[in-house]
Design an enzyme around this catalytic site. Structure first.
Site, PDB file in Angstrom:
ATOM      1  N   HIS A 224       4.409   8.197  13.439  1.00 27.92           N
ATOM      2  CA  HIS A 224       3.724   6.860  13.583  1.00 27.92           C
ATOM      3  C   HIS A 224       4.393   5.786  14.016  1.00 27.92           C
ATOM      4  O   HIS A 224       5.729   5.541  13.694  1.00 27.92           O
ATOM      5  CB  HIS A 224       2.839   6.419  12.397  1.00 27.92           C
ATOM      6  CG  HIS A 224       3.517   6.219  11.154  1.00 27.92           C
ATOM      7  ND1 HIS A 224       4.421   6.941  10.604  1.00 27.92           N
ATOM      8  CD2 HIS A 224       3.327   5.110  10.283  1.00 27.92           C
ATOM      9  CE1 HIS A 224       5.056   6.151   9.527  1.00 27.92           C
ATOM     10  NE2 HIS A 224       4.368   4.960   9.407  1.00 27.92           N
TER      11      HIS A 224
ATOM     12  N   HIS B  44       0.800  -1.277  -0.086  1.00 28.61           N
ATOM     13  CA  HIS B  44      -0.058  -0.021  -0.064  1.00 28.61           C
ATOM     14  C   HIS B  44       0.835   1.281  -0.008  1.00 28.61           C
ATOM     15  O   HIS B  44       0.312   2.419  -0.403  1.00 28.61           O
ATOM     16  CB  HIS B  44      -1.155  -0.140   1.306  1.00 28.61           C
ATOM     17  CG  HIS B  44      -0.225   0.092   2.438  1.00 28.61           C
ATOM     18  ND1 HIS B  44       0.150  -0.948   3.116  1.00 28.61           N
ATOM     19  CD2 HIS B  44       0.117   1.092   3.416  1.00 28.61           C
ATOM     20  CE1 HIS B  44       0.810  -0.833   4.403  1.00 28.61           C
ATOM     21  NE2 HIS B  44       0.895   0.510   4.487  1.00 28.61           N
TER      22      HIS B  44
END
Length: 316
Positions: free
Chosen positions: A179, A115
């Site tokens: 993140h 992705h």
């Protein structure tokens, strides 16, 4: 001839967890702006800098950088599965140019990307095969990792090569800001997980689904504040975006891997895709083009600081 820069965060959770209507609307608007830019620009070639999340690259042979000569998307998290539209002659020539410029890159004739590459192509171009693309992988998760200054040198070398082409070239960087998703680390992984990190290509549909469900569950817990994952760091994100937009090379080069992990999280090293794309764009334009940050927002539901950036200029 025009060149275009676009950088954006990605997340596998976009289609699975809603961050709320207001956040979704702002994010959708920011991505639509990039999509319109790319459509208006109509690139003849995209150099796409992206990471992997143990879906295409593994510890059995983990390059710092790799240029795809042929490849496909794996279709994780319901992203499009299919062949990338890679002009093999250009990709090989790009890799050769990088080596001649002192950048040690690997090449792959069977690159598998997840992705991190598929999502920006779908969001901005509408399909993974719509435009000719040279995919350039940066290892941003598997220690030991390259540094920010080496990512900059990689990008500059790509920009020099792109400047020799008589094509409208776009440089896209795809990566998260702060993140720290639940990506396992090899040193303390159980034996079965370690084996997946070393040689986990082409898992069964059931195994991929189970892994994805664990990530989705972790994101829901993170949004509720009931997990031990490192929180997002908006202040660090904004400082990085300001430094990048100003192209403060001294400060970017000085960013140390340990500090990136400490302040941004284990997966914040994906900022190196933004650095590489910016370096390519600025080298191709001779440093005369303006770059702007259009959007930033911490989105706990997606375990990511999410941002967008772009610039357009004439080849220098």
């Amino acid at each position: 001839m025009d060149v275009l820069l676009q950088c954006l965060s990605h997340t596998p959770l976009m289609q699975y967890i809603s961050p709320g209507d207001a956040v979704r609307d702002r994010n959708t608007q920011a991505l639509a702006q990039l999509k319109t830019q790319l459509q208006d620009f109509d690139p003849e070639l995209i150099f796409l800098f992206g990471p992997d999340h143990y879906n295409g690259f593994f510890y059995d042979l983990m390059p710092a950088f790799c240029v795809g000569v042929a490849g496909e998307t794996v279709g994780d998290f319901d992203t499009e599965k299919g062949r990338l539209n890679i002009p093999a002659d250009i990709a090989r020539a790009c890799a050769g140019s990088l080596l001649e410029q002192g950048i040690d890159v690997a090449i792959s004739h069977r690159m598998q990307v997840d992705h991190g590459f598929a999502q920006p192509l779908q969001l901005l171009a509408g399909a993974v095969g719509r435009h000719a693309v040279v995919p350039i992988f940066l290892n941003c998760v598997a220690e030991p990792m390259t540094t920010c200054w080496r990512a900059r040198l990689l990008g500059e070398a790509v920009g020099r090569y792109a400047a020799t082409l008589q094509r409208r070239c776009a440089f896209i960087g795809s990566g998260g800001l702060s993140h720290n998703p639940p990506v396992p680390q090899l040193d303390d992984a159980p034996a079965d997980v370690a084996e997946r990190l070393i040689a986990g290509r082409n898992p069964s549909a059931e195994a991929r689904q189970a892994r994805q469900q664990r990530t989705i569950a972790a994101a829901r817990e993170f949004a509720r504040g009931t997990t031990g994952l490192r929180p997002l760091n908006p202040a660090w994100d904004r400082q990085f975006l300001d430094t990048l937009a100003a192209w403060n090379v001294e400060r970017l080069d000085a960013m140390q891997n340990a500090a990136i992990t400490e302040h941004g999280g284990n997966s914040a090293h994906e900022i190196k895709t933004w650095i590489a794309a910016n370096a390519a764009f600025r080298r191709a334009t001779g440093g005369r083009a303006q770059v702007s940050v259009h959007y930033y927002e911490p989105i706990p539901e997606w375990i990511s600081g999410f941002g967008t950036m772009s610039g357009r200029g004439l080849r220098g």
